[in-house]
Enzyme design. Structure first.
Site, PDB file in Angstrom:
ATOM      1  N   GLY A  95      33.382  42.406  34.918  1.00  0.00           N
ATOM      2  CA  GLY A  95      34.723  42.823  35.335  1.00  0.00           C
ATOM      3  C   GLY A  95      35.727  42.522  34.238  1.00  0.00           C
TER       4      GLY A  95
ATOM      5  N   GLY B 259      33.087  32.265  46.256  1.00  0.00           N
ATOM      6  CA  GLY B 259      34.495  32.498  45.903  1.00  0.00           C
ATOM      7  C   GLY B 259      35.482  31.641  46.672  1.00  0.00           C
TER       8      GLY B 259
ATOM      9  CE1 TYR C 109      39.093  35.193  50.783  1.00  0.00           C
ATOM     10  CE2 TYR C 109      39.324  35.219  48.393  1.00  0.00           C
ATOM     11  CZ  TYR C 109      39.852  35.416  49.651  1.00  0.00           C
ATOM     12  OH  TYR C 109      41.146  35.842  49.776  1.00  0.00           O
TER      13      TYR C 109
ATOM     14  N   GLY D 242      42.468  41.453  36.397  1.00  0.00           N
ATOM     15  CA  GLY D 242      43.311  40.260  36.309  1.00  0.00           C
ATOM     16  C   GLY D 242      42.526  38.964  36.448  1.00  0.00           C
ATOM     17  CB  ALA D 243      40.003  37.799  38.886  1.00  0.00           C
TER      18      ALA D 243
ATOM     19  CB  THR E  31      47.770  39.145  45.733  1.00  0.00           C
ATOM     20  OG1 THR E  31      46.445  39.597  45.563  1.00  0.00           O
ATOM     21  CG2 THR E  31      48.394  39.804  46.948  1.00  0.00           C
TER      22      THR E  31
ATOM     23  CE  LYS F 239      46.555  38.076  41.336  1.00  0.00           C
ATOM     24  NZ  LYS F 239      45.192  37.552  41.188  1.00  0.00           N
TER      25      LYS F 239
ATOM     26  CG  ASP G  44      43.954  33.791  40.337  1.00  0.00           C
ATOM     27  OD1 ASP G  44      43.914  33.250  41.458  1.00  0.00           O
ATOM     28  OD2 ASP G  44      44.394  34.940  40.143  1.00  0.00           O
TER      29      ASP G  44
ATOM     30  CG  ASN H 202      47.921  32.923  40.795  1.00  0.00           C
ATOM     31  OD1 ASN H 202      48.577  32.158  40.083  1.00  0.00           O
ATOM     32  ND2 ASN H 202      46.930  32.516  41.544  1.00  0.00           N
TER      33      ASN H 202
HETATM   34  N1  LIG Z   1      38.308  33.803  44.942  1.00  0.00           N
HETATM   35  C1  LIG Z   1      39.528  33.934  44.494  1.00  0.00           C
HETATM   36  O1  LIG Z   1      40.333  32.992  44.505  1.00  0.00           O
HETATM   37  C2  LIG Z   1      39.993  35.235  43.889  1.00  0.00           C
HETATM   38  C3  LIG Z   1      41.129  35.251  43.045  1.00  0.00           C
HETATM   39  C4  LIG Z   1      41.523  36.474  42.473  1.00  0.00           C
HETATM   40  C5  LIG Z   1      40.811  37.630  42.780  1.00  0.00           C
HETATM   41  N2  LIG Z   1      39.733  37.569  43.623  1.00  0.00           N
HETATM   42  C6  LIG Z   1      38.962  38.784  43.944  1.00  0.00           C
HETATM   43  O2  LIG Z   1      38.466  39.309  42.724  1.00  0.00           O
HETATM   44  C7  LIG Z   1      38.381  40.720  42.766  1.00  0.00           C
HETATM   45  C8  LIG Z   1      39.052  41.325  41.541  1.00  0.00           C
HETATM   46  O3  LIG Z   1      40.434  40.961  41.519  1.00  0.00           O
HETATM   47  P1  LIG Z   1      41.352  41.411  40.286  1.00  0.00           P
HETATM   48  O4  LIG Z   1      42.699  40.866  40.549  1.00  0.00           O
HETATM   49  O5  LIG Z   1      40.691  41.096  38.979  1.00  0.00           O
HETATM   50  O6  LIG Z   1      41.358  43.013  40.488  1.00  0.00           O
HETATM   51  P2  LIG Z   1      41.638  44.158  39.398  1.00  0.00           P
HETATM   52  O7  LIG Z   1      42.571  43.676  38.358  1.00  0.00           O
HETATM   53  O8  LIG Z   1      41.981  45.371  40.189  1.00  0.00           O
HETATM   54  O9  LIG Z   1      40.177  44.389  38.694  1.00  0.00           O
HETATM   55  C9  LIG Z   1      39.111  44.935  39.421  1.00  0.00           C
HETATM   56  C10 LIG Z   1      37.833  44.865  38.582  1.00  0.00           C
HETATM   57  O10 LIG Z   1      36.738  45.297  39.443  1.00  0.00           O
HETATM   58  C11 LIG Z   1      36.066  46.399  38.821  1.00  0.00           C
HETATM   59  N3  LIG Z   1      35.557  47.290  39.872  1.00  0.00           N
HETATM   60  C12 LIG Z   1      36.221  47.694  40.995  1.00  0.00           C
HETATM   61  N4  LIG Z   1      35.417  48.494  41.727  1.00  0.00           N
HETATM   62  C13 LIG Z   1      34.237  48.596  41.040  1.00  0.00           C
HETATM   63  C14 LIG Z   1      33.011  49.285  41.291  1.00  0.00           C
HETATM   64  N5  LIG Z   1      32.834  50.024  42.388  1.00  0.00           N
HETATM   65  N6  LIG Z   1      32.019  49.151  40.400  1.00  0.00           N
HETATM   66  C15 LIG Z   1      32.163  48.394  39.271  1.00  0.00           C
HETATM   67  N7  LIG Z   1      33.303  47.724  38.982  1.00  0.00           N
HETATM   68  C16 LIG Z   1      34.334  47.820  39.860  1.00  0.00           C
HETATM   69  C17 LIG Z   1      37.110  47.046  37.938  1.00  0.00           C
HETATM   70  O11 LIG Z   1      36.445  47.812  36.951  1.00  0.00           O
HETATM   71  P3  LIG Z   1      37.227  49.023  36.178  1.00  0.00           P
HETATM   72  O12 LIG Z   1      38.021  48.371  35.082  1.00  0.00           O
HETATM   73  O13 LIG Z   1      36.121  49.873  35.699  1.00  0.00           O
HETATM   74  O14 LIG Z   1      38.095  49.700  37.224  1.00  0.00           O
HETATM   75  C18 LIG Z   1      37.812  45.791  37.383  1.00  0.00           C
HETATM   76  O15 LIG Z   1      37.011  45.219  36.352  1.00  0.00           O
HETATM   77  C19 LIG Z   1      39.020  41.127  44.101  1.00  0.00           C
HETATM   78  O16 LIG Z   1      37.975  41.333  45.039  1.00  0.00           O
HETATM   79  C20 LIG Z   1      39.837  39.903  44.505  1.00  0.00           C
HETATM   80  O17 LIG Z   1      39.978  39.772  45.918  1.00  0.00           O
HETATM   81  C21 LIG Z   1      39.302  36.398  44.167  1.00  0.00           C
END
Ligand SMILES: NC(=O)c1ccc[n+]([C@@H]2O[C@H](COP(=O)([O-])OP(=O)(O)OC[C@H]3O[C@@H](n4cnc5c(N)ncnc54)[C@H](OP(=O)(O)O)[C@@H]3O)[C@@H](O)[C@H]2O)c1
Length: 274
Positions: A128, A236, A215, A131-132, A65, A69, A105, A90
């Protein structure tokens, strides 16, 4: 649980790792399947070290995570095609010393969505560009779904849109979009900031499908509003459980006890919210 000299070890690695529900979900699955195995959480910053450790200790499988990743890819022996295209792993599976990287994912998100709606023919807005978002974007592109990316940082959003061959819209202009399917892949709305939403309420129209991959809480502010406005909603948890089920299958070769996994996570989430 009977831990002995034959117990197999699985785990999740990231930093920080304190809030992960991976151990809850996977230990429930391992126990329900009668396997002599345990799944632990490891807070690790040294990504090369984590791969060396996995080899040295014969750890059978690892969930990966934030923030490892992408960084883990060069240290693996093989990376499957979809994970390479996405640029993020992942899941690592240890097949007799050969470490293979996957991305579950993408499949998890698709299965969760398809349990509620048909994706084909829908215009999709992904909010967004992390990574997700990349995982979901490449999966939906493979299904021929027309995509648009909205993101806070234009640089990152435009780069993902370029990789996917679709258009980018700054988050501040998201009201000009007209999507049938909106997927929040940002962490906005996640506990403890539960009153925040990544998009203005007025873009949520009756009949739209709205998915939030956050979630915790299960019903985010975005999903609550979407429900009130007559949208089809997808939380989620479905993605989390389906991506975990795919990991379980890759590691053990067995079908995952999905209902047991879902109930175990749901129980912890309900306890946290009461
Ligand atoms: N349900 C599931 O199975 C699952 C699987 C994977 C991830 N997730 C969840 O998905 C979320 C993202 O994961 P990730 O791995 O993609 O993280 P990541 O690579 O760090 O990307 C984070 C994303 O969120 C945006 N962001 C963060 N804070 C923000 C704010 N205050 N306002 C607007 N945009 C904001 C970032 O925008 P910028 O580019 O502008 O920084 C970026 O687009 C996490 O909460 C994670 O727990 C859930």
């Amino acid at each position: 649980m009977n831990i002995d000299q034959k117990t197999n070890l699985y785990g999740v690695v990231g930093h920080p790792i304190g809030h992960t529900l991976g151990p809850t979900m996977h230990n429930a699955a391992l126990a329900a399947s009668g396997l002599n195995a345990v799944y632990l959480a490891f807070d690790v910053q040294d990504v090369e070290g984590l791969v060396r450790g996995m080899r040295a200790f014969g750890i059978r499988g690892m969930s990966v995570t934030i923030p490892h990743k992408s960084a883990v890819i060069p240290f693996l022996d093989q990376v499957d095609e979809l994970a390479r295209e996405i640029g993020a792993v992942n899941t690592i599976s240890n097949k007799e010393g050969c470490l293979i990287g996957y991305n579950t994912d993408a499949m998890g998100a698709l299965l969760a969505l398809e349990a509620k709606t048909l994706v084909s023919g829908k215009r999709c807005l992904i909010v967004g560009a992390g990574g997700a978002a990349r995982a979901i974007g490449f999966m939906l592109r493979g299904k021929g779904v027309p995509l648009r990316i909205a993101n806070r940082s234009s640089e990152r959003g435009a780069a993902l849109a370029r990789d996917l061959g679709c258009s980018f819209v700054p988050l501040s202009d998201v009201e000009q979009t007209n999507a049938d399917l909106l997927i929040n892949t940002t962490s906005v709305g996640m506990s403890p900031h539960t009153e925040e939403s990544p998009v203005p309420d007025r873009i949520l129209r009756e009949g739209m499908t709205v998915m939030d991959i956050v979630y915790n809480p299960l019903e985010t502010r975005l999903l609550r509003t979407a429900n009130q406005r007559g949208c089809v909603t997808v939380d989620g948890l479905g993605m989390f459980v389906h991506q975990g089920a795919e990991q379980f299958r890759l590691w053990t070769g067995l079908e995952a006890p999905i209902e047991t996994m879902s109930q175990a996570v749901r129980k912890v989430l309900h306890r946290g919210s009461s």
